[in-house]
Design a protein around this motif. Structure first.
Motif, short mmCIF file in Angstrom:
data_model
loop_
_atom_site.label_atom_id
_atom_site.label_comp_id
_atom_site.label_asym_id
_atom_site.label_seq_id
_atom_site.Cartn_x
_atom_site.Cartn_y
_atom_site.Cartn_z
N VAL A 41 70.19 17.27 56.98
CA VAL A 41 68.94 16.64 57.36
C VAL A 41 68.16 16.32 56.08
CG1 VAL A 41 66.73 16.92 58.55
CG2 VAL A 41 68.83 17.84 59.56
N VAL A 42 67.70 15.06 55.98
CA VAL A 42 66.92 14.60 54.84
C VAL A 42 65.55 14.15 55.37
CG1 VAL A 42 66.79 12.90 52.98
CG2 VAL A 42 69.02 13.81 53.69
N VAL A 43 64.49 14.58 54.71
CA VAL A 43 63.13 14.17 55.06
C VAL A 43 62.49 13.61 53.79
CG1 VAL A 43 60.87 14.88 55.93
CG2 VAL A 43 62.94 15.99 56.79
N LEU A 44 62.04 12.36 53.86
CA LEU A 44 61.48 11.70 52.69
C LEU A 44 60.13 11.06 53.01
CD1 LEU A 44 64.70 9.83 51.50
CD2 LEU A 44 63.72 11.91 50.51
N PRO A 45 59.19 11.12 52.07
CA PRO A 45 57.91 10.44 52.28
C PRO A 45 58.07 8.95 52.07
CG PRO A 45 57.94 11.45 50.12
CD PRO A 45 59.23 11.84 50.79
N VAL A 46 57.38 8.17 52.90
CA VAL A 46 57.40 6.71 52.76
C VAL A 46 56.02 6.15 53.08
CG1 VAL A 46 59.87 6.39 53.28
CG2 VAL A 46 58.21 6.34 55.14
N THR A 59 62.04 0.08 51.00
CA THR A 59 62.81 0.99 50.16
C THR A 59 63.65 0.18 49.19
OG1 THR A 59 64.35 2.86 50.14
CG2 THR A 59 64.70 1.18 51.83
N SER A 60 63.93 0.79 48.06
CA SER A 60 64.71 0.08 47.05
C SER A 60 66.10 0.64 46.89
CB SER A 60 63.96 0.09 45.71
OG SER A 60 63.74 1.42 45.29
N GLY A 61 66.52 1.49 47.79
CA GLY A 61 67.90 1.91 47.67
C GLY A 61 68.21 3.24 48.28
N GLY A 62 69.49 3.55 48.22
CA GLY A 62 69.95 4.87 48.58
C GLY A 62 70.11 5.13 50.06
N LYS A 64 68.18 5.90 52.58
CA LYS A 64 67.35 5.30 53.64
C LYS A 64 67.94 3.97 54.08
CE LYS A 64 63.81 5.97 50.98
NZ LYS A 64 62.50 5.97 50.34
N ILE A 65 68.44 3.19 53.12
CA ILE A 65 69.05 1.90 53.47
C ILE A 65 70.32 2.13 54.26
CG2 ILE A 65 70.18 -0.15 52.55
CD1 ILE A 65 68.17 -0.07 50.25
N GLU A 66 71.13 3.09 53.83
CA GLU A 66 72.37 3.36 54.54
C GLU A 66 72.11 3.80 55.97
OE1 GLU A 66 74.59 6.11 52.18
OE2 GLU A 66 74.54 4.78 50.45
N ALA A 67 71.11 4.66 56.16
CA ALA A 67 70.79 5.11 57.52
C ALA A 67 70.35 3.92 58.38
CB ALA A 67 69.69 6.17 57.49
N ALA A 68 69.54 3.03 57.81
CA ALA A 68 69.06 1.87 58.56
C ALA A 68 70.19 0.90 58.86
CB ALA A 68 67.95 1.17 57.79
N ALA A 69 71.07 0.68 57.90
CA ALA A 69 72.16 -0.27 58.09
C ALA A 69 73.09 0.18 59.22
CB ALA A 69 72.94 -0.44 56.79
N SER A 112 50.94 -7.52 54.53
CA SER A 112 50.15 -6.41 55.07
C SER A 112 50.28 -5.15 54.22
CB SER A 112 50.56 -6.11 56.51
OG SER A 112 51.86 -5.56 56.55
N ASP A 113 51.15 -5.18 53.23
CA ASP A 113 51.41 -4.02 52.37
C ASP A 113 51.46 -4.48 50.92
OD1 ASP A 113 52.06 -1.35 51.70
OD2 ASP A 113 54.20 -1.79 51.83
N PRO A 114 50.34 -4.97 50.37
CA PRO A 114 50.37 -5.57 49.04
C PRO A 114 50.62 -4.59 47.90
CG PRO A 114 48.12 -5.44 49.83
CD PRO A 114 49.01 -5.00 50.96
N THR A 115 50.35 -3.30 48.10
CA THR A 115 50.59 -2.31 47.04
C THR A 115 51.45 -1.18 47.58
OG1 THR A 115 48.50 -1.25 47.62
CG2 THR A 115 48.45 -2.79 45.77
N PRO A 116 52.75 -1.42 47.68
CA PRO A 116 53.63 -0.40 48.25
C PRO A 116 53.69 0.85 47.38
CG PRO A 116 54.92 -2.13 47.24
CD PRO A 116 53.48 -2.58 47.19
N TRP A 117 53.86 1.98 48.03
CA TRP A 117 54.02 3.26 47.37
C TRP A 117 55.52 3.52 47.31
CZ3 TRP A 117 55.49 8.29 49.27
CH2 TRP A 117 55.14 9.34 48.43
N MET A 118 56.13 3.07 46.24
CA MET A 118 57.58 3.20 46.12
C MET A 118 57.99 3.08 44.67
SD MET A 118 58.91 -0.57 47.38
CE MET A 118 60.54 -0.37 46.72
N VAL A 119 59.15 3.60 44.37
CA VAL A 119 59.73 3.46 43.04
C VAL A 119 60.57 2.18 43.05
CG1 VAL A 119 61.29 4.50 41.37
CG2 VAL A 119 59.78 5.95 42.74
N GLY A 120 60.49 1.43 41.98
CA GLY A 120 61.28 0.21 41.90
C GLY A 120 60.44 -1.02 42.16
N ASP A 121 61.06 -2.14 41.99
CA ASP A 121 60.40 -3.43 42.14
C ASP A 121 60.34 -3.83 43.61
OD1 ASP A 121 59.59 -6.05 42.09
OD2 ASP A 121 61.11 -6.72 40.68
#
Length: 143
Positions: A41-46, A59-62, A64-69, A112-121
């Motif tokens: 089980v993985v729990v991540l803030p977003v 998200t920029s990778g890893g 979370k993308i795999e789970a969504a895909a 609606s999310d002009p300043t995302p809280w995330m690592v990466g571009d």
């Protein structure tokens, strides 16, 4: 309905309506997404946005993308707590995650999310949608 007449659960927490839950989801800037990856089980803030009943995050990778895909079942939770007043609330949902590929929706979400809280571009990120199949919320009222 006043808070005194509101329904409560077995632990005397006030049960929030679906409208209240979506309202609280929309006002909370950071949530936690939970999913299973390689049997753990993985729990991540977003940082997230709410559009209708769906929750979206970039998200920029890893993982979370795999789970969504994979259209995996995920959990999502937001909360707030006031230590001084001993009050708080929590909203949780479960649902299927999927990648967003509609260009118009992506633009609308980015606006609606002009300043995302995330690592990466943010320009090299993807949006993940969580379409809830269950949502619930509880509130701890002042005593």
């Amino acid at each position: 309905m006043n808070d005194i007449d509101a329904p409560t659960d077995h632990s005397d927490l006030r049960v929030m309506s679906t409208d209240e839950c979506t309202g609280r989801l929309a006002t909370a800037g950071i949530g936690r997404v939970a999913f299973v990856r390689s049997g753990e089980v993985v729990v991540l803030p977003v940082h997230h946005v709410v559009h209708g009943l769906d929750v979206y995050f970039r998200t920029s990778g890893g993982s979370k993308i795999e789970a969504a895909a994979d259209h995996s079942q995920v959990g999502f939770e937001v909360d707030d707590y006031d230590r001084a007043l001993l009050t708080g609330w929590s909203v949780s949902l479960t649902g299927a995650a999927s990648l967003v590929d509609e260009d118009d929706l992506i633009r609308e979400l980015a606006d609606s999310d002009p300043t995302p809280w995330m690592v990466g571009d943010p320009n090299h990120s993807v949006w993940v949608r969580i379409r809830p199949d269950q949502i619930s919320g509880r509130e701890l009222l002042p005593r």
